[in-house]
Scaffold this motif. Sequence first.
Motif, PDB file in Angstrom:
ATOM      1  N   GLY A 177       0.768  -1.161  -0.005  1.00  0.00           N
ATOM      2  CA  GLY A 177       0.016   0.091   0.013  1.00  0.00           C
ATOM      3  C   GLY A 177       0.936   1.330  -0.062  1.00  0.00           C
ATOM      4  N   ARG A 178       1.985   1.120   0.023  1.00  0.00           N
ATOM      5  CA  ARG A 178       2.866   2.451   0.142  1.00  0.00           C
ATOM      6  C   ARG A 178       3.267   2.821  -1.253  1.00  0.00           C
ATOM      7  NH1 ARG A 178       5.602   3.257   5.136  1.00  0.00           N
ATOM      8  NH2 ARG A 178       6.374   4.997   4.228  1.00  0.00           N
ATOM      9  N   THR A 179       3.464   4.089  -1.535  1.00  0.00           N
ATOM     10  CA  THR A 179       3.811   4.561  -2.964  1.00  0.00           C
ATOM     11  C   THR A 179       5.208   4.699  -2.829  1.00  0.00           C
ATOM     12  OG1 THR A 179       1.634   5.725  -3.087  1.00  0.00           O
ATOM     13  CG2 THR A 179       3.296   6.562  -4.270  1.00  0.00           C
ATOM     14  N   VAL A 180       5.951   4.334  -3.921  1.00  0.00           N
ATOM     15  CA  VAL A 180       7.382   4.283  -4.260  1.00  0.00           C
ATOM     16  C   VAL A 180       7.538   5.082  -5.394  1.00  0.00           C
ATOM     17  CG1 VAL A 180       9.277   2.827  -4.442  1.00  0.00           C
ATOM     18  CG2 VAL A 180       7.530   1.881  -2.897  1.00  0.00           C
ATOM     19  N   THR A 181       8.553   5.670  -5.419  1.00  0.00           N
ATOM     20  CA  THR A 181       9.125   6.493  -6.563  1.00  0.00           C
ATOM     21  C   THR A 181      10.520   5.884  -6.960  1.00  0.00           C
ATOM     22  OG1 THR A 181       8.055   8.470  -6.124  1.00  0.00           O
ATOM     23  CG2 THR A 181       9.940   8.634  -7.618  1.00  0.00           C
ATOM     24  N   PHE A 182      10.825   5.524  -8.052  1.00  0.00           N
ATOM     25  CA  PHE A 182      12.177   4.661  -8.337  1.00  0.00           C
ATOM     26  C   PHE A 182      12.726   5.348  -9.688  1.00  0.00           C
ATOM     27  CE2 PHE A 182       8.674   2.777 -10.696  1.00  0.00           C
ATOM     28  CZ  PHE A 182       9.238   2.320 -11.958  1.00  0.00           C
ATOM     29  N   LEU A 183      13.918   5.108  -9.767  1.00  0.00           N
ATOM     30  CA  LEU A 183      14.745   5.566 -11.025  1.00  0.00           C
ATOM     31  C   LEU A 183      15.735   4.297 -11.201  1.00  0.00           C
ATOM     32  CD1 LEU A 183      15.966   7.775 -13.144  1.00  0.00           C
ATOM     33  CD2 LEU A 183      17.552   8.240 -11.229  1.00  0.00           C
ATOM     34  N   GLY A 184      15.860   3.681 -12.370  1.00  0.00           N
ATOM     35  CA  GLY A 184      16.981   2.739 -12.387  1.00  0.00           C
ATOM     36  C   GLY A 184      16.973   2.036 -13.920  1.00  0.00           C
ATOM     37  N   ILE A 185      17.317   0.771 -13.906  1.00  0.00           N
ATOM     38  CA  ILE A 185      17.600   0.197 -15.465  1.00  0.00           C
ATOM     39  C   ILE A 185      16.876  -0.993 -15.489  1.00  0.00           C
ATOM     40  CG2 ILE A 185      19.220  -0.297 -17.152  1.00  0.00           C
ATOM     41  CD1 ILE A 185      20.995   1.832 -16.111  1.00  0.00           C
ATOM     42  N   THR A 186      15.819  -1.160 -16.690  1.00  0.00           N
ATOM     43  CA  THR A 186      15.646  -2.284 -17.017  1.00  0.00           C
ATOM     44  C   THR A 186      15.885  -3.202 -18.133  1.00  0.00           C
ATOM     45  OG1 THR A 186      13.335  -3.581 -17.140  1.00  0.00           O
ATOM     46  CG2 THR A 186      13.393  -1.344 -17.919  1.00  0.00           C
ATOM     47  N   PRO A 187      16.209  -4.364 -18.093  1.00  0.00           N
ATOM     48  CA  PRO A 187      16.721  -4.927 -19.616  1.00  0.00           C
ATOM     49  C   PRO A 187      15.364  -5.604 -19.973  1.00  0.00           C
ATOM     50  CG  PRO A 187      17.129  -6.569 -17.604  1.00  0.00           C
ATOM     51  CD  PRO A 187      16.557  -5.239 -17.115  1.00  0.00           C
ATOM     52  N   LEU A 188      15.389  -5.432 -21.527  1.00  0.00           N
ATOM     53  CA  LEU A 188      14.277  -5.940 -22.338  1.00  0.00           C
ATOM     54  C   LEU A 188      14.664  -6.539 -23.446  1.00  0.00           C
ATOM     55  CD1 LEU A 188      11.899  -2.850 -21.756  1.00  0.00           C
ATOM     56  CD2 LEU A 188      11.651  -5.174 -20.654  1.00  0.00           C
ATOM     57  N   ARG A 189      14.258  -7.611 -23.862  1.00  0.00           N
ATOM     58  CA  ARG A 189      14.459  -8.498 -25.051  1.00  0.00           C
ATOM     59  C   ARG A 189      13.307  -8.376 -26.180  1.00  0.00           C
ATOM     60  NH1 ARG A 189      17.493 -11.217 -21.467  1.00  0.00           N
ATOM     61  NH2 ARG A 189      19.784 -11.420 -21.947  1.00  0.00           N
ATOM     62  N   GLY A 190      12.002  -7.927 -25.163  1.00  0.00           N
ATOM     63  CA  GLY A 190      10.935  -8.174 -26.261  1.00  0.00           C
ATOM     64  C   GLY A 190       9.869  -7.246 -25.737  1.00  0.00           C
ATOM     65  N   ALA A 191       8.947  -6.879 -26.452  1.00  0.00           N
ATOM     66  CA  ALA A 191       7.862  -5.698 -25.823  1.00  0.00           C
ATOM     67  C   ALA A 191       6.956  -6.340 -24.725  1.00  0.00           C
ATOM     68  CB  ALA A 191       6.905  -5.418 -27.246  1.00  0.00           C
ATOM     69  N   GLY A 192       6.883  -7.606 -24.719  1.00  0.00           N
ATOM     70  CA  GLY A 192       6.138  -8.420 -23.656  1.00  0.00           C
ATOM     71  C   GLY A 192       6.765  -8.675 -22.291  1.00  0.00           C
TER      72      GLY A 192
END
Length: 214
Positions: free
Chosen positions: A185-200
């Motif tokens: 239930g807490r609200t979180v703000t984040f900044l980072g990096i995500t690895p993606l190979r496909g749109a899904g």
Amino acid sequence: MNRAFLLALAAAMSLGVAGCKIVYDSDKDETEIPAGPEGDDARNAARLEETFEPQLLPHIRDKALDVGELRRQIAADLEAAGTAHAQRGAGAGAAWNFPVRGTGVVVEANLESRARTLGLDTDDDAAADVTLQLGPVIKGTALRDGVPFYNFDDFRDQIEYAKLSRALNDRITASIVLPEGDPLGRTVTFLGITPLRGAGDEVIVTPAELSFQP
């Protein structure tokens, strides 16, 4: 042996010793990092000191897409979005590493294992659509591969390169402070990096910055 031979041998040995320089331990440069594997950790610690605050964080802040915009762009054309906003890892089929930012509500929390995670709802449908890795076990090499200034050719070998990723992940883990009590239930703000190979692909973020709203 005659006396003359012994005298000549002694003289030769004396000259040999006189030509040698004895180096005592106190003469060594204690700040010099060994060139071999025993120096890997020290070199990577120096790299983090030189790059984490001055380069890595500003790069992610400057390049980060809002998570909603990231979804729209990769749905339209992952390769185009990656070329414009991300860094690609080495090797065939490597992921695009996208800097990303967002705010969401914690709807899932796995805090019992060493690979702790939070599942966030960032689009108000009550379902988790972003996973934040909290460590101490953080999977992947997104922080290392998501910026342009950690070049493999600058490392002793693949082992030292891999150790940098671990050092980056450890740095992040040490900086994360969870609020007391249940985070659901807490609200979180984040900044980072995500690895993606496909749109899904699932959006799994290694955070560089993380804050909980009161």
